[in-house]
Motif scaffolding. Structure first.
Motif, PDB file in Angstrom:
ATOM      1  N   GLY A  78      20.311  -1.617  76.904  1.00 16.37           N
ATOM      2  CA  GLY A  78      20.986  -1.873  78.169  1.00 16.37           C
ATOM      3  C   GLY A  78      20.581  -3.155  78.851  1.00 16.37           C
ATOM      4  O   GLY A  78      20.510  -3.213  80.082  1.00 16.37           O
ATOM      5  N   GLY A  79      20.294  -4.192  78.082  1.00 19.95           N
ATOM      6  CA  GLY A  79      19.945  -5.471  78.687  1.00 19.95           C
ATOM      7  C   GLY A  79      18.506  -5.593  79.137  1.00 19.95           C
ATOM      8  O   GLY A  79      18.114  -6.631  79.685  1.00 19.95           O
ATOM      9  N   LEU A  80      17.693  -4.576  78.919  1.00 13.85           N
ATOM     10  CA  LEU A  80      16.290  -4.653  79.305  1.00 13.85           C
ATOM     11  C   LEU A  80      15.528  -5.575  78.356  1.00 13.85           C
ATOM     12  O   LEU A  80      15.836  -5.672  77.170  1.00 13.85           O
ATOM     13  N   SER A  81      14.528  -6.242  78.880  1.00  7.12           N
ATOM     14  CA  SER A  81      13.679  -7.089  78.045  1.00  7.12           C
ATOM     15  C   SER A  81      12.573  -6.242  77.419  1.00  7.12           C
ATOM     16  O   SER A  81      12.323  -5.104  77.833  1.00  7.12           O
ATOM     17  N   GLY A  82      11.898  -6.825  76.422  1.00  8.87           N
ATOM     18  CA  GLY A  82      10.786  -6.116  75.815  1.00  8.87           C
ATOM     19  C   GLY A  82       9.690  -5.805  76.817  1.00  8.87           C
ATOM     20  O   GLY A  82       9.078  -4.731  76.786  1.00  8.87           O
ATOM     21  N   GLY A  83       9.432  -6.747  77.717  1.00  8.34           N
ATOM     22  CA  GLY A  83       8.420  -6.530  78.746  1.00  8.34           C
ATOM     23  C   GLY A  83       8.781  -5.385  79.673  1.00  8.34           C
ATOM     24  O   GLY A  83       7.914  -4.589  80.073  1.00  8.34           O
ATOM     25  N   ASP A 118      18.169 -10.791  71.928  1.00 11.27           N
ATOM     26  CA  ASP A 118      18.719 -11.945  72.656  1.00 11.27           C
ATOM     27  C   ASP A 118      17.711 -12.518  73.650  1.00 11.27           C
ATOM     28  O   ASP A 118      18.094 -13.098  74.667  1.00 11.27           O
ATOM     29  N   GLU A 119      16.438 -12.399  73.352  1.00  7.27           N
ATOM     30  CA  GLU A 119      15.401 -12.758  74.316  1.00  7.27           C
ATOM     31  C   GLU A 119      14.497 -13.856  73.766  1.00  7.27           C
ATOM     32  O   GLU A 119      14.262 -13.954  72.562  1.00  7.27           O
ATOM     33  N   VAL A 138       9.095 -18.372  71.658  1.00  9.69           N
ATOM     34  CA  VAL A 138       9.577 -17.787  70.405  1.00  9.69           C
ATOM     35  C   VAL A 138      10.774 -16.887  70.723  1.00  9.69           C
ATOM     36  O   VAL A 138      10.945 -16.432  71.857  1.00  9.69           O
ATOM     37  N   SER A 139      11.586 -16.646  69.710  1.00  8.98           N
ATOM     38  CA  SER A 139      12.770 -15.795  69.876  1.00  8.98           C
ATOM     39  C   SER A 139      12.871 -14.832  68.705  1.00  8.98           C
ATOM     40  O   SER A 139      12.065 -14.877  67.767  1.00  8.98           O
ATOM     41  N   ALA A 140      13.876 -13.977  68.752  1.00 10.48           N
ATOM     42  CA  ALA A 140      14.081 -13.004  67.679  1.00 10.48           C
ATOM     43  C   ALA A 140      14.343 -13.684  66.342  1.00 10.48           C
ATOM     44  O   ALA A 140      14.054 -13.112  65.283  1.00 10.48           O
ATOM     45  N   ASP A 141      14.875 -14.914  66.359  1.00  6.32           N
ATOM     46  CA  ASP A 141      15.136 -15.638  65.112  1.00  6.32           C
ATOM     47  C   ASP A 141      13.847 -15.950  64.352  1.00  6.32           C
ATOM     48  O   ASP A 141      13.891 -16.237  63.152  1.00  6.32           O
ATOM     49  N   ASP A 142      12.713 -15.914  65.050  1.00  5.51           N
ATOM     50  CA  ASP A 142      11.434 -16.212  64.407  1.00  5.51           C
ATOM     51  C   ASP A 142      10.830 -15.006  63.695  1.00  5.51           C
ATOM     52  O   ASP A 142       9.811 -15.139  63.015  1.00  5.51           O
ATOM     53  N   ALA A 143      11.447 -13.845  63.852  1.00  5.44           N
ATOM     54  CA  ALA A 143      10.867 -12.617  63.300  1.00  5.44           C
ATOM     55  C   ALA A 143      10.956 -12.595  61.778  1.00  5.44           C
ATOM     56  O   ALA A 143      12.037 -12.755  61.203  1.00  5.44           O
ATOM     57  N   ALA A 144       9.821 -12.417  61.135  1.00  4.84           N
ATOM     58  CA  ALA A 144       9.802 -12.274  59.680  1.00  4.84           C
ATOM     59  C   ALA A 144      10.310 -10.883  59.315  1.00  4.84           C
ATOM     60  O   ALA A 144       9.972  -9.893  59.978  1.00  4.84           O
TER      61      ALA A 144
END
Length: 255
Positions: free
Chosen positions: A162-167, A67-68, A121-127
């Motif tokens: 738990g809502g954490l971002s990738g960063g 969701d990021e 970019v978002s998760a929707d862009d992931a191949a």
């Protein structure tokens, strides 16, 4: 407290230090591996547009959550003595490796000026629901006209944390890895008598070498130098295998 009790306590501390050290090494190596994995896959993306010269300023996050939205960016500096008109092209996967969206950013750089181009970019862009891939390129005029560009990849985390971002996740892994490596190394060597016996000196040199290899691999991988980072991790793995006996003996030796 008897001498035997003191020796047993010292041995437990030394062994604990060794365990903490290797957990820290694992976290650091994991960050390097994840960064290398994404960039390795992206190196094969849109290969027809590979450039003559690498774009070292290209920067991609290591991880992205479902969701990021994250930012890919590249900076450009005009080091010449004339104005430079740049058209920066980003080609980004759009859910599939074969489905690509192209975005362009154009700007004029005066001599000495710098600009940063950014793309969301978002998760929707992931191949393959696995990795967002991007290739950024432009034509630079100085010192001669050439195509400059690089690729990078962002791994999609397949589960919620738990809502954490990738960063946040990557930063936490780096901090945990650094703290445990330093603490483990300190505990392992602090309770030993000085000067170190020869076999302990050998293990201590290995401990420093492993930490140096992982640290360098992390830096290289975060700079999109995935080939160098991969070679360093392979060296680390081979060195770990060859040093198993040394560490096994060290784990039970408190002298």
């Amino acid at each position: 407290m008897t001498a035997q009790t003191v020796a047993n306590k010292q041995t437990k501390i030394i062994n604990l230090g060794l365990v903490l050290y290797f957990i820290g090494i694992f976290f650091g190596a994991a960050v390097a591996f994840l960064a290398i994995w994404g960039d390795l896959e992206a190196s094969l993306f849109d290969a027809l547009f590979k450039a003559e010269q690498r774009l070292p300023s290209l920067s991609c996050p290591v991880l992205i959550t479902a969701d990021e939205e994250v930012t890919i960016q590249a900076s450009f500096t005009n080091r010449g003595d004339r104005d430079e008109n740049l058209a920066v092209r980003a080609r980004i996967s759009q859910g599939f490796a074969s489905l690509i969206r192209e975005e362009r950013v154009e700007f004029t750089l005066l001599p000495g000026d710098s600009e940063t181009a950014e793309w969301q970019v978002s998760a929707d862009d992931a191949a393959w629901d696995r990795v967002v891939m991007a290739r950024v390129s432009t034509v630079r005029n100085a010192p001669y006209r050439r195509l400059v560009g690089s690729s990078c990849g962002i791994l999609l985390l397949p589960f919620d944390v738990g809502g954490l971002s990738g960063g946040h996740i990557v930063t936490a892994m780096l901090i945990i890895g650094l703290v445990l490596t330093l603490l483990g190394g300190f505990l392992w060597q602090n309770g030993r008598s000085r000067p170190f016996p020869l076999h302990v000196q050998k293990v201590w040199r290995l401990i420093l070498a492993f930490a140096g290899l992982v640290g360098t691999a992390v830096i290289a991988s975060l700079m999109q130098l995935w080939l160098l980072g991969g070679v360093l991790l392979i060296i680390l793995f081979l060195l770990l295998i060859s040093a198993t006996d040394s560490f096994s003996g060290s784990a039970v030796d408190s002298n």
